[in-house]
Design an enzyme around this catalytic site. Structure first.
Site, PDB file in Angstrom:
ATOM      1  N   ASP A   1       0.867  -1.169   0.000  1.00 36.66           N
ATOM      2  CA  ASP A   1       0.000   0.000   0.000  1.00 36.66           C
ATOM      3  C   ASP A   1       0.916   1.235   0.000  1.00 36.66           C
ATOM      4  O   ASP A   1       1.358   1.683  -1.056  1.00 36.66           O
ATOM      5  CB  ASP A   1      -0.905  -0.104   1.233  1.00 36.66           C
ATOM      6  CG  ASP A   1      -1.972   0.965   1.308  1.00 36.66           C
ATOM      7  OD1 ASP A   1      -2.267   1.576   0.276  1.00 36.66           O
ATOM      8  OD2 ASP A   1      -2.509   1.189   2.406  1.00 36.66           O
TER       9      ASP A   1
ATOM     10  N   ARG B   1     -10.766 -12.922   5.460  1.00 39.07           N
ATOM     11  CA  ARG B   1      -9.571 -13.524   4.839  1.00 39.07           C
ATOM     12  C   ARG B   1      -9.892 -14.819   4.104  1.00 39.07           C
ATOM     13  O   ARG B   1      -9.169 -15.224   3.202  1.00 39.07           O
ATOM     14  CB  ARG B   1      -8.529 -13.869   5.912  1.00 39.07           C
ATOM     15  CG  ARG B   1      -7.985 -12.690   6.693  1.00 39.07           C
ATOM     16  CD  ARG B   1      -6.802 -13.158   7.557  1.00 39.07           C
ATOM     17  NE  ARG B   1      -6.418 -12.207   8.589  1.00 39.07           N
ATOM     18  CZ  ARG B   1      -5.556 -11.210   8.426  1.00 39.07           C
ATOM     19  NH1 ARG B   1      -5.014 -10.999   7.239  1.00 39.07           N
ATOM     20  NH2 ARG B   1      -5.241 -10.414   9.424  1.00 39.07           N
TER      21      ARG B   1
HETATM   22  P1  IMP Z   1       1.906  -0.621   3.775  1.00 41.45           P
HETATM   23  O1  IMP Z   1       2.871  -0.769   4.919  1.00 41.45           O
HETATM   24  O2  IMP Z   1       1.221   0.723   3.781  1.00 41.45           O
HETATM   25  O3  IMP Z   1       2.481  -0.961   2.435  1.00 41.45           O
HETATM   26  O4  IMP Z   1       0.702  -1.590   4.091  1.00 41.45           O
HETATM   27  C1  IMP Z   1       0.789  -2.910   3.933  1.00 41.45           C
HETATM   28  C2  IMP Z   1      -0.225  -3.616   4.806  1.00 41.45           C
HETATM   29  O5  IMP Z   1      -1.442  -2.871   4.946  1.00 41.45           O
HETATM   30  C3  IMP Z   1      -0.622  -4.907   4.155  1.00 41.45           C
HETATM   31  O6  IMP Z   1       0.277  -5.940   4.497  1.00 41.45           O
HETATM   32  C4  IMP Z   1      -2.024  -5.103   4.661  1.00 41.45           C
HETATM   33  O7  IMP Z   1      -1.991  -5.758   5.904  1.00 41.45           O
HETATM   34  C5  IMP Z   1      -2.577  -3.715   4.836  1.00 41.45           C
HETATM   35  N1  IMP Z   1      -3.416  -3.277   3.692  1.00 41.45           N
HETATM   36  C6  IMP Z   1      -3.148  -2.296   2.808  1.00 41.45           C
HETATM   37  N2  IMP Z   1      -4.125  -2.166   1.895  1.00 41.45           N
HETATM   38  C7  IMP Z   1      -5.058  -3.099   2.206  1.00 41.45           C
HETATM   39  C8  IMP Z   1      -6.333  -3.472   1.606  1.00 41.45           C
HETATM   40  O8  IMP Z   1      -6.820  -2.922   0.599  1.00 41.45           O
HETATM   41  N3  IMP Z   1      -6.979  -4.494   2.220  1.00 41.45           N
HETATM   42  C9  IMP Z   1      -6.515  -5.149   3.323  1.00 41.45           C
HETATM   43  N4  IMP Z   1      -5.334  -4.838   3.894  1.00 41.45           N
HETATM   44  C10 IMP Z   1      -4.612  -3.811   3.349  1.00 41.45           C
END
Ligand code: IMP
Ligand code: MG
Length: 178
Positions: free
Chosen positions: A106, A168
């Site tokens: 994300d 999930r």
């Molecule tokens: P980042 O650290 O912002 O890249 O976020 C990564 C984590 O956020 C992922 O491993 C997910 O656990 C969670 N995440 C981000 N986007 C989503 C989504 O659309 N659905 C569910 N979990 C998400």
């Protein structure tokens, strides 16, 4: 396929089981070629990537190892937040080729915080394989080497991904209904 409800929200079908499995097979073939003879370690990041890791790893036909770590994001009183290691790395990664396996990227915050920790253990190489890449949401400099799907910045659930701990346990992936 029909919509699903998780807690208070409704989600509509987005990526079918068939399409997900097809992309995973393609990724596995690529990794089987690129890592032949290298005995890579698939480093899976819990919880979200458990199904993706399992389906990918079943199609790895070269010598390979798998291990799991758990990273958790804690939002404190500061806006920056904090990534802590809830279950640590028990494998010796010194001199090894590492393939990080993540369900979704994300902002990139989780991996951006974890990578220096992994690098300090001196692996031979680190590559990142993700099922879903929210390309528009990336806010940290993280290079994604393999992505099964580039997706828009919309919330998704299913196939390991959760909404508040639920949702999930589906074979397909669903997108939050507008
Ligand atoms: P980042 O650290 O912002 O890249 O976020 C990564 C984590 O956020 C992922 O491993 C997910 O656990 C969670 N995440 C981000 N986007 C989503 C989504 O659309 N659905 C569910 N979990 C998400
Ligand atoms: Mg995750």
């Amino acid at each position: 396929m029909s919509n699903i409800k998780v807690l208070d929200k409704e989600f509509e079908p987005y990526l079918s089981e068939e399409l997900i499995q097809q992309k995973i097979s393609e990724l596995a073939s690529q990794l089987n070629k690129e890592y032949a003879g290298k005995r890579p370690i698939f480093l899976s990041i819990l919880n979200g990537s458990f199904l993706f890791t399992a389906d990918l790893f079943k199609q790895i036909t070269i010598e390979a190892e798998v291990c799991f770590i758990k990273l958790a994001s804690y939002k404190g009183t500061t806006s920056s937040g904090n990534v802590i290691t809830a279950i640590g790395l028990d494998a010796n990664v010194n001199g090894r080729d590492i393939i990080i396996v993540e369900d979704i990227i994300d902002t990139g915050k989780t991996l951006h915080h974890f990578l220096p920790q992994l690098e300090s253990s001196n692996p031979a190489s680190i590559k990142i394989a993700v099922l879903l890449n929210k390309t528009e949401a990336l806010a940290y400099p993280v290079k994604i080497d393999y992505a099964c799907f580039d997706i828009p910045n919309k919330f998704v659930v299913g196939y390991g991904l959760d909404y508040d701990g639920l949702g999930r346990n589906t074979k397909a992936i669903y997108q939050l209904k507008a």
